[in-house]
Design an enzyme around this catalytic site. Sequence first.
Site, PDB file in Angstrom:
ATOM      1  CG  ASP A  67       1.805 -11.536   2.146  1.00 32.01           C
ATOM      2  OD1 ASP A  67       1.864 -11.071   0.909  1.00 32.01           O
ATOM      3  OD2 ASP A  67       2.569 -10.370   2.757  1.00 32.01           O
ATOM      4  CG  ASN A 136       5.315  -8.140  12.907  1.00 29.78           C
ATOM      5  OD1 ASN A 136       6.302  -7.691  12.160  1.00 29.78           O
ATOM      6  ND2 ASN A 136       4.428  -8.512  13.232  1.00 29.78           N
ATOM      7  CG  HIS A 138       5.560  -8.987   8.825  1.00 30.84           C
ATOM      8  ND1 HIS A 138       4.432  -8.663   9.030  1.00 30.84           N
ATOM      9  CD2 HIS A 138       5.847  -8.409   8.214  1.00 30.84           C
ATOM     10  CE1 HIS A 138       3.972  -7.493   8.328  1.00 30.84           C
ATOM     11  NE2 HIS A 138       4.639  -7.382   7.455  1.00 30.84           N
ATOM     12  CD  GLU A 143       2.234 -11.295  10.498  1.00 33.28           C
ATOM     13  OE1 GLU A 143       3.698 -10.264  11.256  1.00 33.28           O
ATOM     14  OE2 GLU A 143       1.525 -10.010  10.688  1.00 33.28           O
TER      15      GLU A 143
HETATM   16  P1  PGA Z   1       5.720  -1.164   3.778  1.00 31.32           P
HETATM   17  O1  PGA Z   1       5.287  -3.059   4.287  1.00 31.32           O
HETATM   18  O2  PGA Z   1       6.226  -1.201   2.414  1.00 31.32           O
HETATM   19  O3  PGA Z   1       4.137  -1.007   3.916  1.00 31.32           O
HETATM   20  O4  PGA Z   1       6.824  -0.629   4.815  1.00 31.32           O
HETATM   21  C1  PGA Z   1       6.366  -3.796   4.753  1.00 31.32           C
HETATM   22  C2  PGA Z   1       6.640  -5.253   5.270  1.00 31.32           C
HETATM   23  O5  PGA Z   1       5.209  -4.965   5.925  1.00 31.32           O
HETATM   24  O6  PGA Z   1       6.541  -6.342   4.229  1.00 31.32           O
END
Ligand code: PGA
Length: 280
Positions: A67, A136, A138, A143
């Site tokens: 992304d 969450n 994702h 999302e």
């Molecule tokens: P993080 O993000 O490694 O900063 O916890 C992971 C994500 O949101 O996919």
Amino acid sequence: MEVVIQPNASAAADLVAQIIARELRANPRAVLGLATGGTMESVYDRLVRLHRETGLDFSGCRTFNLDEYIGLSGNHLNSYRHYMNQHLFRQVNIDLRHTHLPDGVAVDLEKECADYERLITQAGGIDLQLLGIGRNGHLGFNEPLSAFRSRTRISTLSPETIEQNAGLFGGPENMPRRAITMGVGTILDGRRCVLLATGPDKAAILAQAVEGPITSMISATALQLHPHCTVIADEAAGSRLKKADYYRTIFNHDPKWEKFRQPADNFSFYQPSSLPEMIK
Ligand code: PGA
């Protein structure tokens, strides 16, 4: 799905780096799907070490990231292009022309999404997709309510995601509200998925993703449908898994994990002499 619980975050990152290194050694032209976020920094740190200390060769591989934020050019310090250049691409012998992220400032964003899908297909599809998990649930910026058959598209960030990442932007008001993300369907098309989750903040969502009902409210539950998905967690992130003991039994007995089973101390990246042995 297979789940491996490692004693700590360092050992979990070691294992993910080993899996990627083995993939690259077996298939130097591998197509890697890559992820960003705090969790992945330790994986890239280890891959850079493997490149420097054992000659792990990135020259033939191609990469596609999950992304990119809409509105941020690759020069922006918070863009994922910048993150990847800094943490991996500029530190190994990869050809930058073979590294792909969606262009967050493309004039025609819809076309950019369609082109990204086409590029992945033209590369022969993704051999190994690295994944983090948001609080969450994702994957990428898929999302809640992202369709399991969704493809690369524009996504609007959820309040939880804005809260999770706002610190990096100096507050939520400075954060982009939209991103281009591979779809859940794009991710599921990868031949292998490897998800890394570390730390207590991920314990509840990881348990839902791995052991909970499949629902588009939690994109990561889609991985339960994937034929070759490995989830790697440290003890903290794995602490809410109901079947943790069973997952440990599998890791300790299944011959396919034999090469990965040395105690963490024996293959720590901080003992360079052990490196050639561990990636055989
Ligand atoms: P993080 O993000 O490694 O900063 O916890 C992971 C994500 O949101 O996919």
